[in-house]
Scaffold this active site. Structure first.
Site, PDB file in Angstrom:
ATOM      1  N   SER A   1       2.190 -47.007  -8.563  1.00 40.77           N
ATOM      2  CA  SER A   1       1.627 -45.679  -8.837  1.00 40.77           C
ATOM      3  C   SER A   1       1.710 -44.806  -7.685  1.00 40.77           C
ATOM      4  CB  SER A   1       0.235 -45.972  -9.063  1.00 40.77           C
ATOM      5  OG  SER A   1      -0.659 -44.790  -9.114  1.00 40.77           O
TER       6      SER A   1
ATOM      7  N   TYR B   1      -7.759 -49.876  -6.956  1.00 44.13           N
ATOM      8  CA  TYR B   1      -6.718 -49.539  -7.916  1.00 44.13           C
ATOM      9  C   TYR B   1      -5.634 -49.324  -7.053  1.00 44.13           C
ATOM     10  CZ  TYR B   1      -3.420 -47.249 -10.840  1.00 44.13           C
ATOM     11  OH  TYR B   1      -2.239 -46.765 -11.358  1.00 44.13           O
TER      12      TYR B   1
END
Length: 268
Positions: free
Chosen positions: A142, A155
């Site tokens: 990501s 995350y």
């Protein structure tokens, strides 16, 4: 690695980028073993494949369960004969809160799905991929894996671990038949928040999509192009490319810039 007539395993195949990857791959002549925790969404993906739906096998699997994942290669090979590629796309975000307010159960869930899920899949499938003339592993990290996003710290930590996991695997596979690629999506128009059980206070779906600069279909096309070209890293979206550059030039300023953009979403 060219994808035509290849057998590719795709996790998260029931929605978002995973669904888009599954559909684009079968449309291009590949066969896909679609993995997801939700049987109904897998069936929806297969239905959307139209005349190519016979090229998709469905496997309801929780990637956090190691023993279940260890049994998966045998089932995929029974369905397709071989396995040539693995795209680790399954992932979730955390509740949009500061780490001081994030429950340990939520931390564990994010790490289990985003990091250990990929580790389980790699460990299960790598021996079979090494036995093929050519094979490929693609891991989805990501933008948050190289750039801090307030309210998504754990995350980001899970996706940063995926980055180094993938790059380390790339180094270990040098001289073998297995290519390895790490992908850094920016904001993508998917239902990842809903699938993660996350509600972002004060932000409706219409507003949330304003942050989504890239469609899942475009993301899937970019990932597959990177796979075909055996790229080391793939960045998806202008936001991911821009933040990569800014963070390299001035990480402190870039971090403060991101906080200024995201602070309105953080609870006090």
């Amino acid at each position: 690695m060219q994808t035509q007539n290849k057998v590719i395993v795709v996790t998260g195949g029931g929605s978002g980028i995973g669904r888009a990857l599954t559909l684009r791959l079968v449309n291009a002549g590949a066969h896909v073993a679609a993995i997801d925790i939700h049987e109904n969404t897998l069936q929806e993906t297969q239905g959307l494949a139209g005349p190519h739906k016979g090229h998709i096998s469905l496997h309801v699997v929780n990637v956090t369960e190691r023993e279940t994942v260890n049994a998966l290669p045998e089932k995929v090979i029974a369905a397709h004969g071989v396995v040539d590629g693995l795209i680790n796309c399954a992932g979730i975000i955390q509740p949009f809160v500061r780490i001081k307010d994030l429950e340990f159960d939520a931390i564990k869930r994010v790490m289990d799905v985003n990091l250990y899920g990929q580790i389980h899949m790699i460990k299960a499938f790598l021996p079979h991929l090494l036995a093929r003339p050519e094979a490929h592993i693609v891991n989805i990290s990501s933008m948050g894996g190289f750039f801090p996003v307030p309210g998504q710290t754990m995350y980001g930590a899970s996706k940063a671990a995926v980055k180094l996991l993938t790059e380390g695997l790339y180094a270990e596979m040098i001289g073998t038949n297995v290519h390895v690629t790490v992908v850094f999506p920016g904001a993508i128009a998917t239902n990842i928040a809903q699938n993660s059980g996350v509600v972002i206070a004060g932000l409706g779906n219409e507003q949330a999509h304003k942050f989504s600069a890239t469609t899942a279909a475009v993301a899937a096309e970019t990932i597959i192009n990177g796979m075909v070209r055996n790229k080391f890293q793939v960045f998806i979206g202008q936001d991911a490319r821009m933040m990569d550059l800014l963070y390299r030039l001035n990480p402190r300023w870039a971090t403060q810039f991101m906080f200024s953009k995201m602070k309105a979403l953080l609870p006090d």
